[in-house]
Design an enzyme around this catalytic site. Sequence first.
Site, PDB file in Angstrom:
ATOM      1  N   ASP A  32     105.218  62.994  48.365  1.00  0.00           N
ATOM      2  CA  ASP A  32     106.070  61.995  48.850  1.00  0.00           C
ATOM      3  C   ASP A  32     104.784  60.052  48.218  1.00  0.00           C
ATOM      4  O   ASP A  32     104.546  60.391  47.846  1.00  0.00           O
ATOM      5  CB  ASP A  32     105.270  61.525  50.719  1.00  0.00           C
ATOM      6  CG  ASP A  32     103.664  61.514  51.674  1.00  0.00           C
ATOM      7  OD1 ASP A  32     103.421  61.130  50.404  1.00  0.00           O
ATOM      8  OD2 ASP A  32     104.512  61.682  52.498  1.00  0.00           O
TER       9      ASP A  32
ATOM     10  N   SER B  18     105.512  56.433  53.926  1.00  0.00           N
ATOM     11  CA  SER B  18     105.115  57.333  54.015  1.00  0.00           C
ATOM     12  C   SER B  18     106.387  58.255  53.642  1.00  0.00           C
ATOM     13  O   SER B  18     106.622  57.484  52.332  1.00  0.00           O
ATOM     14  CB  SER B  18     104.695  57.876  55.357  1.00  0.00           C
ATOM     15  OG  SER B  18     104.130  59.333  55.426  1.00  0.00           O
TER      16      SER B  18
ATOM     17  N   ASP C 106     100.245  61.737  50.803  1.00  0.00           N
ATOM     18  CA  ASP C 106      99.356  62.643  51.668  1.00  0.00           C
ATOM     19  C   ASP C 106     100.546  63.682  52.121  1.00  0.00           C
ATOM     20  O   ASP C 106      99.588  64.565  52.749  1.00  0.00           O
ATOM     21  CB  ASP C 106      99.265  61.546  53.055  1.00  0.00           C
ATOM     22  CG  ASP C 106     100.276  61.162  53.868  1.00  0.00           C
ATOM     23  OD1 ASP C 106     101.253  61.217  53.325  1.00  0.00           O
ATOM     24  OD2 ASP C 106     100.012  60.110  54.425  1.00  0.00           O
TER      25      ASP C 106
END
Length: 461
Positions: free
Chosen positions: A250, A106, A254
């Site tokens: 990112d 992430s 998400d």
Amino acid sequence: MALIKSISGIRGTIGGTVATNLTPIDTVKFAAAYGMWLKSQTNKEKLTVVVGRDARISGKMVSSLVCNTLVGLGINVNDIGLSTTPTVEVAVQMDGADGGIIITASHNPKQWNALKLLNGKGEFLNGEAGEKVLEIAKDDAYLFSEVDDLGNYRKKQGYINKHIKEVLALKLVDVEAIKKANFKVVVDAVNSTGGIAIPALLERLGVECIELYCEPNGQFPHNPEPLKEHLTDISELVVKEKAHLGIVVDPDVDRLAIVSEDGSMFGEEYTLVACADYVLGKTKGNTVSNLSSSRALRDITEKHGGNYQASAVGEVNVVELMKASDAIIGGEGNGGIIYPESHYGRDSLVGVALFLSHLANLKISCKELRDSYPSYFMSKNKIELTPEIDVDAILEQMAAKYSNEDVITIDGVKINFESEWVHLRKSNTEPIIRIYTESTSQVNADELAVRVINEIKEISK
């Protein structure tokens, strides 16, 4: 260097020693634990798992380890390659698969990677399932298949385009209005897979796209967390190009942040607020965000006659409360939009389409839209953890100190004051205490954060 084992998956830094970093041994161990858990949930003879990854340098290596481990367990693998977290979630549904693994850390820097684990609905595992995976890994309780029972490995392509097609088909995505608006947009995808997905979506929406850091090579040109201090390049380019707005995602796409036409930040917290305002204006219903998210969503929801509720931090917690409260939109204040009409997962593609639909329908500028919302200001801070710090004891003492206020302890400690709040919690993904504050001015939010940080330091002496 670190290895963080949690119910949401396994996350760590590449290289180093086994059990303290995300080494190939650790990768295989947890992929096998997930595969064993998946097999325990069904009597099906053959299971299928979808695997996709972001553009991190280590992604291809980690993905290969994961895929071949699953094959060794007798599980079929659909490897969709470079992808986004929401695309993998949607692909699980499209393929009728039994689960999914997303290879991504992430917003973490490039030395990190992780396995995000999905169930057969394309949703993150809940706490109970996550604990069982960790137990299997702890006990090394694996049973691999004999040669005639190995799984099949297949590379499959085109899922980002399939995902885009589904987004465009959503009832509230006003494709024609967006095309008529003739938007000009700058996109910063931090050289990951958003550089594939977001420009392709914008092209289908008739939006002129100026690409900034959209080469999916994993070489992040700045800190990949989409916060104001990391986004000076896109802010300057939006102004220079006279663009209507900037779009920032990112590495796994998400989280969605917006930059207004004057280069100012629309605010990660307000991405969800704006999308919810649009959806609630078209469809009556309820909303959910987490305890660390802005009060602005509550205000907008109540303006539209809906009911707002707050969950513990974590996408799975938001999703569970959304289902329980029949929420029609929700998410997290970090720019994560969850729109059940599409699927129960944070999705920047859906967020972009809803946001542009809202802007096109209102026929106002991005800055004007931001100024129309209640003004709350957040300060997001953190304290690095050391082994000698007893975090739980600190949180208990802080809760006791402010026991005369409205204190919520379902996830760390949140202290609600009349016009501001502070939320203290251990991170699930990094060795830190997160300290989020919100108030009616940036100065007040910052001052509240400093006060609380000093109180924590005094307690931890």
